[in-house]
Design an enzyme around this catalytic site. Sequence first.
Site, PDB file in Angstrom:
ATOM      1  N   LYS A 120     -36.912  21.946   3.389  1.00 17.46           N
ATOM      2  CA  LYS A 120     -36.187  22.172   2.147  1.00 17.46           C
ATOM      3  C   LYS A 120     -34.970  22.919   2.183  1.00 17.46           C
ATOM      4  O   LYS A 120     -33.820  22.868   2.034  1.00 17.46           O
ATOM      5  CB  LYS A 120     -36.932  22.736   0.812  1.00 17.46           C
ATOM      6  CG  LYS A 120     -36.405  22.683  -0.403  1.00 17.46           C
ATOM      7  CD  LYS A 120     -37.363  23.431  -1.323  1.00 17.46           C
ATOM      8  CE  LYS A 120     -37.031  22.990  -2.832  1.00 17.46           C
ATOM      9  NZ  LYS A 120     -37.516  21.699  -3.298  1.00 17.46           N
ATOM     10  N   ARG A 128     -39.190  28.780  -4.677  1.00 20.37           N
ATOM     11  CA  ARG A 128     -39.791  27.591  -4.246  1.00 20.37           C
ATOM     12  C   ARG A 128     -40.319  27.531  -2.756  1.00 20.37           C
ATOM     13  O   ARG A 128     -39.576  28.326  -1.884  1.00 20.37           O
ATOM     14  CB  ARG A 128     -38.950  26.249  -4.212  1.00 20.37           C
ATOM     15  CG  ARG A 128     -38.618  25.901  -5.712  1.00 20.37           C
ATOM     16  CD  ARG A 128     -37.642  24.602  -5.554  1.00 20.37           C
ATOM     17  NE  ARG A 128     -36.661  24.595  -6.380  1.00 20.37           N
ATOM     18  CZ  ARG A 128     -36.555  23.844  -7.619  1.00 20.37           C
ATOM     19  NH1 ARG A 128     -37.544  22.941  -7.705  1.00 20.37           N
ATOM     20  NH2 ARG A 128     -35.722  24.020  -8.526  1.00 20.37           N
ATOM     21  N   GLY A 184     -46.351  18.893  -3.916  1.00 20.65           N
ATOM     22  CA  GLY A 184     -47.430  19.645  -4.649  1.00 20.65           C
ATOM     23  C   GLY A 184     -48.275  20.583  -4.147  1.00 20.65           C
ATOM     24  O   GLY A 184     -49.461  20.821  -4.947  1.00 20.65           O
ATOM     25  N   MET A 198     -47.713  23.446  -2.645  1.00 22.36           N
ATOM     26  CA  MET A 198     -47.482  25.000  -2.680  1.00 22.36           C
ATOM     27  C   MET A 198     -46.731  25.278  -4.158  1.00 22.36           C
ATOM     28  O   MET A 198     -46.369  24.190  -4.906  1.00 22.36           O
ATOM     29  CB  MET A 198     -46.923  25.512  -1.502  1.00 22.36           C
ATOM     30  CG  MET A 198     -47.995  25.548  -0.348  1.00 22.36           C
ATOM     31  SD  MET A 198     -47.414  26.137   1.307  1.00 22.36           S
ATOM     32  CE  MET A 198     -45.844  24.708   1.542  1.00 22.36           C
ATOM     33  N   ARG A 236     -34.091  14.791   1.080  1.00 18.50           N
ATOM     34  CA  ARG A 236     -34.986  14.796   2.485  1.00 18.50           C
ATOM     35  C   ARG A 236     -35.193  13.271   2.886  1.00 18.50           C
ATOM     36  O   ARG A 236     -34.825  12.329   2.043  1.00 18.50           O
ATOM     37  CB  ARG A 236     -36.236  15.359   2.295  1.00 18.50           C
ATOM     38  CG  ARG A 236     -37.147  14.752   0.763  1.00 18.50           C
ATOM     39  CD  ARG A 236     -38.308  15.409   0.792  1.00 18.50           C
ATOM     40  NE  ARG A 236     -38.855  15.018  -0.663  1.00 18.50           N
ATOM     41  CZ  ARG A 236     -39.883  15.492  -1.180  1.00 18.50           C
ATOM     42  NH1 ARG A 236     -40.702  16.323  -1.041  1.00 18.50           N
ATOM     43  NH2 ARG A 236     -40.257  14.945  -2.473  1.00 18.50           N
ATOM     44  N   HIS A 269     -69.973  -2.913  14.430  1.00 23.50           N
ATOM     45  CA  HIS A 269     -69.776  -4.512  14.562  1.00 23.50           C
ATOM     46  C   HIS A 269     -68.931  -5.143  13.315  1.00 23.50           C
ATOM     47  O   HIS A 269     -68.079  -5.644  13.683  1.00 23.50           O
ATOM     48  CB  HIS A 269     -71.324  -4.956  14.344  1.00 23.50           C
ATOM     49  CG  HIS A 269     -71.316  -6.423  14.621  1.00 23.50           C
ATOM     50  ND1 HIS A 269     -71.181  -7.238  13.331  1.00 23.50           N
ATOM     51  CD2 HIS A 269     -71.077  -7.346  15.627  1.00 23.50           C
ATOM     52  CE1 HIS A 269     -71.111  -8.690  13.967  1.00 23.50           C
ATOM     53  NE2 HIS A 269     -70.759  -8.769  15.015  1.00 23.50           N
ATOM     54  N   SER A 293     -60.670  -3.661  33.004  1.00 20.79           N
ATOM     55  CA  SER A 293     -60.436  -3.320  31.715  1.00 20.79           C
ATOM     56  C   SER A 293     -61.072  -2.406  30.912  1.00 20.79           C
ATOM     57  O   SER A 293     -62.426  -2.677  31.129  1.00 20.79           O
ATOM     58  CB  SER A 293     -60.605  -4.695  30.807  1.00 20.79           C
ATOM     59  OG  SER A 293     -60.250  -4.568  29.460  1.00 20.79           O
ATOM     60  N   CYS A 334     -59.243  -2.993  26.429  1.00 14.91           N
ATOM     61  CA  CYS A 334     -59.746  -3.988  25.261  1.00 14.91           C
ATOM     62  C   CYS A 334     -60.681  -3.224  24.419  1.00 14.91           C
ATOM     63  O   CYS A 334     -60.954  -3.951  23.384  1.00 14.91           O
ATOM     64  CB  CYS A 334     -60.331  -5.082  25.861  1.00 14.91           C
ATOM     65  SG  CYS A 334     -62.010  -4.822  26.981  1.00 14.91           S
ATOM     66  N   TYR A 352     -51.327  -3.663  30.529  1.00 16.38           N
ATOM     67  CA  TYR A 352     -51.569  -4.240  29.121  1.00 16.38           C
ATOM     68  C   TYR A 352     -52.544  -3.464  28.153  1.00 16.38           C
ATOM     69  O   TYR A 352     -53.366  -2.670  28.791  1.00 16.38           O
ATOM     70  CB  TYR A 352     -51.881  -5.704  29.297  1.00 16.38           C
ATOM     71  CG  TYR A 352     -53.467  -6.223  29.730  1.00 16.38           C
ATOM     72  CD1 TYR A 352     -54.359  -6.182  28.795  1.00 16.38           C
ATOM     73  CD2 TYR A 352     -53.649  -6.377  31.032  1.00 16.38           C
ATOM     74  CE1 TYR A 352     -55.755  -6.522  29.170  1.00 16.38           C
ATOM     75  CE2 TYR A 352     -54.782  -6.498  31.403  1.00 16.38           C
ATOM     76  CZ  TYR A 352     -55.796  -6.635  30.547  1.00 16.38           C
ATOM     77  OH  TYR A 352     -57.188  -6.676  30.850  1.00 16.38           O
TER      78      TYR A 352
END
Length: 914
Positions: A29, A98, A107, A109, A350, A475, A799, A866, A886
Amino acid sequence: MTGATRMIYHFGGGEADGNKDMKDLLGGKGANLAEMSGLGLPVPPGFTITTEVCLEYLRKGGHPEGLREEVASAMASIEKRMEQRFGDARRPLLVSCRSGARASMPGMMDTVLNIGLNDETVKGLAAASGDERFALDCYRRLIEMYGDVVMRTGREEYHRALEKAKHEAGVEEDRHVPVQALQALIVRYKEIAKASAGRAFPEDPKEQIWGAIEAVFRSWNGARAREYRRIHSLPDDWGTAVNVQAMVFGNLGDDCGTGVAFTRSPATGETGLYGEFLPNAQGEDVVAGIRTPQPIRRNASAPGLSLEETMPAIYKELSGFAETLEKHYREMQDIEFTIQKGRLFTLQTRRGARTGQAAVRIAVAMTREGLIVSDEALLRVEAARLADLLADSFPEGTRVTAQRDGRLLGNGLNAGPGAASGKAAFTADAAYAMARGGHDNVPVILVRGETSPEDIKGMEAARGILTARGGMTSHAAVVARGMGKPCVVGFGALVVGEDGRSCRVGERTILEGEFLSIDGTTGDVMLGEIATTSSEIVKVLVDRSLKPEASALYRDYETLMSWADGARRMKVRSNSDTPSDAATARRLGAEGIGLCRTEHMFFGADRIVAVREMILADAKPQRQKALAKILPMQREDFLGIFRAMDGLPVTIRLLDPPLHEFLPRESAAIDEVAAQMGVTARTVRERVERLAESNPMLGHRGCRLGLTHPEIYEVQLQAVFEAALAAAREGVQVYPEVMHPLVGTGEEIRRLRAMTVAMAERILSDQKPAIPWLVGTMIEVPRACIAAAEIAADAQFFSFGTNDLTQMTYGYSRDDTRNFLPVYIAERILPSDPFASIDQPGVGRLVTMAVEEGRRVNPKLKIGVCGEHGGDPASVEFFDRAGLDYVSCSAYRVPIARLAAAQAALKALGGKRR
Ligand code: PEP
Ligand code: MG
């Protein structure tokens, strides 16, 4: 903190000595107030006390030396610029105080407005404004806010007194309380403050300001702020800055007001000023939601009410400021403003929070407008938010409404994004029967304690899946993500009835067929039916029910993804087990399959009996007989997948799970297998018992199964290569990659490789041109990482199975984390769920070690991942740094991984492409 360190920075009134890049010191701020001042925007004058002062205060329990003097001189500077005096009875200066940390913590503080009012100065304010009612109202608000924030009195008593006063005066709204009633209220408020705090509300403005500054410092360590930081993984050692600023008033009459404007729509990304304002109101009235705000831009559904219509000059000025700020920040802004007697002030700017849809559209639009370049656009969209674009959703505010109506049952783990509403079914068979049995497709939510491969049919038929147990790699979670279905797991309050026809959540009983709604994006579980909106991207790409030209969102998405594909180094594959999943993954951009789990193929109604026969067979010939029944079916499965992935590699993993998962449990199933095998039910039961293991995940599974019962893997290999041959003969380009699970030693892979080579030679040797195929291994037990050199000699690819690797590295069963992992994360014993985002120092270390060792022995080794981490942006960035070729993830996470891989590559280049 040294004496030489500067404690205070000025802003507003046309000057500033900070700027937007000083967020660490001035908070977001404060830094932006300074920047706006530097741009010449009308910011009321004020000053920021740095975060360092806050930290020092919290450390020492008192102010650093010299702060009092600096604050006094900064106040004098505001007085000069405002031509008012703090505490002056005739022209009193009022200020706000503030908090403002490095990152916005909405909200969390505290704020105190109207500081500087007392019994004397209130008269001056009344005279200067010409409005006694207004002055008294400001005073009343100060006592309440100060009482709550500084004196810790809470707000309830004041609210009660205000309600009583309104009732007695016969008015509905706060702003209509008459002068006399306000005077009485102020007396009453002071009594309340004194009674609950044990000391009087301070009349001395200097005492007020110090009380407020210290309260803001302390609020950094308040319970709300700490909880917010925990949820958002923000560090505790930032501290907050304090902003003291001259008050401007939006509640001085009908030519006043206050509001919030976004430079583009935060919901859709649409260009143009967007937002709301309240005429004749102070900032907190907007937050309190007592009055309905009015739109900023002309709006057909609220004609005549917009700022554009009611205050056209202000609207024009605000539009100009918005444009200036957006151009300057090159980013969508969220601006707070106040209009005081026809004069516009900007109080905050902001980066505007936005939905995934808006993020994509804004990033692409800004690139077209020349505000940013495409690499920046890629970095601006949070990769995980792409899930918003692909998933069905409930309307905004659904949770709030459900909570209000008592329909919110609770919250579980958000395992598969998207919203689904359907009739509850408590067994896979019931789900299947309900969904497919009717004339139309009845929506069903499958509700289980946990799921197992046996439930696949029901999962496939259901719109969404809800389980009481399990974590992010259970699963249910893995399969649901693969299918792109909304899924909530680990919903601890849920108890599924043993009859399989009902469940309980707390006091509530839910019967089969009753409607339930789950939000897999948030984890919310609600009673009743809620309409969902489906994703335009899925309609265009997967269902093909919408033309690309008809969706602007789709076109922007496609543009962004094409930039991502141009920027990334790593390839992205999918974890897909069926031809239709593979086709979906391909449409979402998968460049091959990184993991085809073959176990699901064993559960089809047409083959489970043969599979059971194979497992329960006592001798090899009997096992081979059963396997012979499975062979043609497996071959068809693979053929379908090869066709769907024409021209791309397909990694097929041989059978992995513990055999007991396939065994019959119920009498009917046991009888069926017994009849098929020509043995008694008792024999079958005995064999089932013999196969029971006390720790199946560490037992007879993976390649241990393939090495002790080679005929199982041989049949699978035969199916793979015969399918490859058949596909090639159809003209399909096939690149099969055979993957062996759970390998931990060099000898295991050496033998498995030999078995694979022998089968390939037998089947493929005459094929011209030759079919290129590979044999490799999953790396998912810690020993495989440590002894990677031993394994790499006989593997063409690695992998990483990071699900099992995480399980075995931590020693946490991945299906049994519900009772401790949430506590660990809440108490910060662990920073986050290691099954969702890779644990870089531990599991990640094993990964880098295996990459180095593996490539040392075999420089051509292809390496991928994977496990579920392949679709998690932070993990993807880690894998890019680790040098993987990959990542592979569930189909619906493929776009996320593509963008995350691009972001990782751009970060690695450190902006050099730009
Ligand atoms: C893994 O362990 O990471 C993996 C991909 O295999 P599964 O989840 O099937 O055990
Ligand atoms: Mg595994």
